[in-house]
Design a protein around this motif. Sequence first.
Motif, short mmCIF file in Angstrom:
data_model
loop_
_atom_site.label_atom_id
_atom_site.label_comp_id
_atom_site.label_asym_id
_atom_site.label_seq_id
_atom_site.Cartn_x
_atom_site.Cartn_y
_atom_site.Cartn_z
N UNK A 220 37.08 62.34 23.66
CA UNK A 220 37.30 60.94 24.03
C UNK A 220 38.05 60.21 22.92
N UNK A 221 38.68 59.11 23.31
CA UNK A 221 39.35 58.25 22.35
C UNK A 221 38.32 57.23 21.84
N UNK A 222 38.10 57.12 20.53
CA UNK A 222 37.10 56.16 20.02
C UNK A 222 37.33 54.74 20.54
N UNK A 223 38.60 54.43 20.88
CA UNK A 223 38.91 53.07 21.38
C UNK A 223 38.24 52.81 22.73
N UNK A 224 37.85 53.88 23.42
CA UNK A 224 37.19 53.73 24.74
C UNK A 224 35.69 53.47 24.60
N UNK A 225 35.14 53.71 23.43
CA UNK A 225 33.67 53.66 23.26
C UNK A 225 33.19 52.25 22.92
N UNK A 226 32.11 51.86 23.56
CA UNK A 226 31.42 50.61 23.23
C UNK A 226 29.93 50.92 23.10
N UNK A 227 29.21 50.04 22.37
CA UNK A 227 27.75 50.19 22.24
C UNK A 227 27.10 49.02 22.96
N UNK A 228 26.34 49.30 23.99
CA UNK A 228 25.73 48.22 24.76
C UNK A 228 24.70 47.48 23.91
N UNK A 229 24.73 46.17 23.99
CA UNK A 229 23.74 45.34 23.30
C UNK A 229 22.35 45.61 23.91
N UNK A 230 21.39 46.13 23.12
CA UNK A 230 20.06 46.46 23.66
C UNK A 230 19.31 45.25 24.22
N UNK A 231 19.84 44.07 23.94
CA UNK A 231 19.25 42.85 24.51
C UNK A 231 19.16 42.97 26.05
N UNK A 232 20.15 43.62 26.66
CA UNK A 232 20.15 43.72 28.13
C UNK A 232 19.04 44.65 28.62
N UNK A 233 18.72 45.65 27.81
CA UNK A 233 17.59 46.53 28.15
C UNK A 233 16.29 45.72 28.02
N UNK A 234 16.24 44.88 27.00
CA UNK A 234 15.03 44.06 26.80
C UNK A 234 14.80 43.12 27.98
N UNK A 235 15.85 42.41 28.39
CA UNK A 235 15.63 41.43 29.47
C UNK A 235 15.44 42.11 30.83
N UNK A 236 16.05 43.27 31.02
CA UNK A 236 15.81 43.99 32.28
C UNK A 236 14.33 44.41 32.33
N UNK A 237 13.83 44.90 31.20
CA UNK A 237 12.42 45.34 31.15
C UNK A 237 11.48 44.14 31.32
N UNK A 238 11.78 43.08 30.60
CA UNK A 238 10.88 41.92 30.59
C UNK A 238 10.99 41.09 31.86
N UNK A 239 12.20 40.65 32.18
CA UNK A 239 12.35 39.68 33.28
C UNK A 239 12.39 40.33 34.67
N UNK A 240 12.85 41.57 34.76
CA UNK A 240 12.90 42.19 36.09
C UNK A 240 11.67 43.03 36.38
N UNK A 241 11.11 43.67 35.33
CA UNK A 241 10.01 44.60 35.60
C UNK A 241 8.69 44.18 34.94
N UNK A 242 8.72 43.09 34.17
CA UNK A 242 7.53 42.62 33.42
C UNK A 242 6.88 43.74 32.61
N UNK A 243 7.71 44.56 31.98
CA UNK A 243 7.18 45.64 31.14
C UNK A 243 6.87 45.11 29.75
N UNK A 244 5.85 45.68 29.08
CA UNK A 244 5.63 45.29 27.68
C UNK A 244 6.77 45.85 26.83
N UNK A 245 7.26 45.07 25.88
CA UNK A 245 8.39 45.52 25.07
C UNK A 245 7.90 46.39 23.90
N UNK A 246 6.73 46.05 23.36
CA UNK A 246 6.17 46.88 22.29
C UNK A 246 5.22 47.88 22.96
#
Length: 329
Positions: A220-246
């Motif tokens: 792959x070309x490094x220019x194609x790579x991005x790192x997703x902000x884990x904040x979106x995993x946090x809010x999906x877990x918390x606001x959509x599934x009411x999962x405990x984060x810790x």
Amino acid sequence: MTSKSHWKLLALALVLVVVMVWYSISREDSFYFPVSEKKEPCFQGEAERQASKIFGNHSREQPIFLQLKDYFWVKTPSAYELPFGTKGSEDLLLRVLAITSYSIPESIQSLECRRCVVVGNGHRLKNSSLGGVINKYDVVIRLNNAPVAGYEGDVGSKTTIRLFYPESAHFDPKIENNPDTLLVLVAFKAMDFHWIETILSDKKRVRKGFWKQPPLIWDVNPKQIRILNPFFMEIAADKLLSLPIQQPRKIKQKPTTGLLAITLALHLCDLVHIAGFGYPDAYNKKQTIHYYEQITLKSMAGSGHNVSQEAVAIKRMLEMGAVKNLTYF
Ligand SMILES: CC(=O)N[C@H]1[C@H]([C@H](O)[C@H](O)CO)O[C@](OP(=O)(O)OC[C@H]2O[C@@H](n3ccc(N)nc3=O)[C@H](O)[C@@H]2O)(C(=O)O)C[C@@H]1O
Ligand SMILES: CC(=O)N[C@@H]1[C@@H](O[C@@H]2O[C@H](CO)[C@H](O)[C@H](O)[C@H]2O)[C@H](O)[C@@H](CO)O[C@H]1O
């Protein structure tokens, strides 16, 4: 006609009506959005309005992709460890961000209204003939190693963004993506950052620490790579599934990559449609779950996902009109 055969005919008609009603309820066709040839009208800021109802007003302030400046110049503190934050992984992350990029491509940035479709890997895409419809969206988001080659008629061939983690990376990314596809790493553990660093900097690969062997050579070309902000995993877990984060458990409960992608789309796009979402019922042990391979729900037994809880979350988003579905749900 005798009155006996008259009653027989009536009974047959009644049975037919009951079967038809049962079929349409069981397919929950109310969440099926008939596909039209015309482009759906797109209203700027619509997904943002919907997202604020689900995730709160401030989630839009978060960058979609992690940026070097937030870890190099300013030390952005994170409250949580991966996959819900970056606490404890900062040094590794810093090295990864130094060799990757964070920008949203001009082709997306310049759109007046961003029409997006999130393509789940579900079996209901098989024989859907939705390929042409999917290709018309401005942004097509795909997941993991889901193939397009050989399935173009049902799933299309355009891939603007693909979310993946090392264990779900396709061994030949060039076959299943376009030259400009953004390959967005969803990090679940520090080793995931280490893996992408060794691949991109051609450092010594580490084989241990993964639940499935990821690619050791990845063209792959490094220019194609991005790192997703884990904040979106946090809010999906918390606001959509009411999962405990810790969570003290070894196998953490977490959203599926598809639910994460819908969360991301509600922050990146103006219009969000989905296709290929929905698992069979738990008792349906033989039903294959993917459009491209024969595996059942059993394969997900130890994966930390609650698919019935996710179905509730998706139905809620469909009911409030935050997303629309191209397949049935
Ligand atoms: C065996 C296993 O680990 N399976 C997991 C696989 C696997 O790791 C990858 O396919 C790579 O091989 O990944 C997952 O998911 P998977 O790659 O199967 O599917 C991607 C997303 O599509 C949605 N989906 C899928 C099938 C289906 N019948 N209905 C659906 O709604 C889901 O939202 C799902 O997230 C994952 O990352 O979430 C979750 C799965 O648990
Ligand atoms: C097949 C399986 O159950 N694997 C689990 C793994 O689950 C998968 O993790 C992925 C991230 O790496 C992603 O979330 C995927 O949807 C999950 O199915 C667990 O995370 C892992 C924990 O050690 O254990 C594996 O056996």
